[in-house]
Motif scaffolding. Sequence first.
Motif, mmCIF file in Angstrom:
data_model
loop_
_atom_site.group_PDB
_atom_site.id
_atom_site.type_symbol
_atom_site.label_atom_id
_atom_site.label_comp_id
_atom_site.label_asym_id
_atom_site.label_seq_id
_atom_site.Cartn_x
_atom_site.Cartn_y
_atom_site.Cartn_z
ATOM 1 N N PHE A 52 0.833 -1.164 -0.030
ATOM 2 C CA PHE A 52 0.075 0.009 -0.055
ATOM 3 C C PHE A 52 0.904 1.521 0.074
ATOM 4 O O PHE A 52 1.797 1.319 0.545
ATOM 5 N N ALA B 107 -4.998 2.551 -3.402
ATOM 6 C CA ALA B 107 -3.491 2.686 -2.837
ATOM 7 C C ALA B 107 -2.941 1.288 -2.830
ATOM 8 O O ALA B 107 -1.796 1.283 -2.404
ATOM 9 N N GLY B 108 -3.871 0.251 -2.963
ATOM 10 C CA GLY B 108 -2.882 -1.015 -3.177
ATOM 11 C C GLY B 108 -2.545 -1.573 -4.204
ATOM 12 O O GLY B 108 -3.096 -1.378 -5.324
ATOM 13 N N SER C 234 1.398 5.344 0.396
ATOM 14 C CA SER C 234 1.003 6.320 1.174
ATOM 15 C C SER C 234 2.176 7.441 1.323
ATOM 16 O O SER C 234 3.301 7.092 1.715
#
Length: 573
Positions: free
Chosen positions: A16, A63-64, A18
């Motif tokens: 993920f 986001a994955g 970020s």
Amino acid sequence: MPASPLLEIRNLCIDFFSDGQAHRAVDGVSLCLEPVKTLGIVGESGSGKTVTALSVLGLLPAAGRISEGEIFFSNHSEVADLRNLSAERMRRIRGNRIGMIFQEPMTSLNPVKKCGKQVAESMMVHLGYSSKQARAKTLELFDEVLLPRPESIFRSYPHQLSGGQKQRVMIAMAVACNPSMLIADEPTTALDVTVQQSILALMKRLQQKYHMGMLYISHDLGVVAQIADQVVVMYKGKVVEHGMVGEIFSKPVHAYTKGLIACRPGMHLRPEKLPTVKDFMQEESRKKTETIYISPENRALRHKTLYKSEPLISVENLKVYFEENASAFSFRKNCVKAVDGVSLDVYPGETLGLVGESGSGKTTLGRALLRLVKANEGKVSFMGTDLFSMPPGELRAMRRSMQIIFQDPYSSLNPRIQIGEAIAEPMKVHGLYQNASGRRQKVRELLERVGLGAEHYQRYPHEFSGGQRQRICIARALALNPSFIVCDESVSALDVSIQAQVLNLLNELKKDFGFAYIFISHDLSVVRYMSDRMMVMKDGRIIESGEADALVARPASDYTRNLIAAIPDKQTR
């Protein structure tokens, strides 16, 4: 020759992203599901269970990303590489060849669309059914999943159904196209034990009828023991143990698995403190710590002292009735007797357990005691004062001594307010401590007392896990130093290890501060562990009460016996 796998995952890694950084959620997971078998995936929140399952269907959040690994699915006579399918081919598999039951049916069902149409839609899209054919098949499925009044359910919106009924609608939707594989993601979390038992039995029956392989995801090993053939245990994105269900439960190898098995309250011995996964993962701590059990003699001595005092709360013939429309098109009102003539006493320092299924009146009773819902009849005395005749100003002052911990910690906290301010707010309302600086110091002390730190003061609720949010709610309840707390299903949706930590914390706080609890839950094993006395509630009435261990050992009513029988244990099927 052994059958080829229905699903095979090889060395799966999921990251993920970020703030430009990659965080690994699944790290080298490999597993194999055989046709018409059930593979249980067990682990706490954040272990990677659900993310692994979502990757199979190509449903990872934006986001994955799958960074490594292969996912193969045996689709009829061909083996499909699910990572490299086109969007159109994946759409034909998703919901058709692979069905999924999501954890929370209320957020998985469309709130503005009738339940029947949501189920019929998948058959019209994937099987080419006409509207009439899809309707007939949907009614047939509703009958098969034991929904009452299928025609009425077909026309109902999700909010008009109970949790168990919504979950059955989700099951009907998942099997509507006769899939060869079913993914069940925590399908019974937070359901009553009796409803949970019926859902598990239903899923096993449908699995055999439709010859489905099933991937069953849960944090509760007791549930998995009843339905799975093999078990995969996940911890921090990795598989730490894998084997036949009997072997995993009788001879667990990894410390994490041992912790998951040990941390759920049992129905026989009563430890002073529940073991947690953390205890087992810290090898040195585990070697030094021995489980100390509370003897019946010690409990009897405690109760002899406890019940010598005058009751903290006395309830006499409490009644709470609600009116509701008989139907959506009728002005006729039905009277629902949520609490129907309940009388009870709660003593200083006591934990009174209140157990029953959803709709039995437990929550309404707890809120009526605090005057959060209006009672129709009866009397509630707190420390000798009649609460129902108390004017608003005096009641507000009295609320310093009475607090409640709600079931859902996320909706109990304002998402726009830092948790430090949320805990300080009741102190400010009641004029405690001289100034903001004094209140901040008290908040820091409370955060540390519930296992958090002063550094968490300025964080918002969304930055915490479910277990941490529940600790914040406990700190807020303690802020006014109450003498009485209602715990309303305060651990029902937590991981078993987090649940053990919160239960230990509640017991420690009771010992340190000396307050009394009413502990409300549908989980009889948890209530029995926490309680001095227990009351069983059904249809708004107390049908049985007594000392907790004695009531569990010798239940007088069939209803209580059914609640006990429905508790998932750690014995394999």
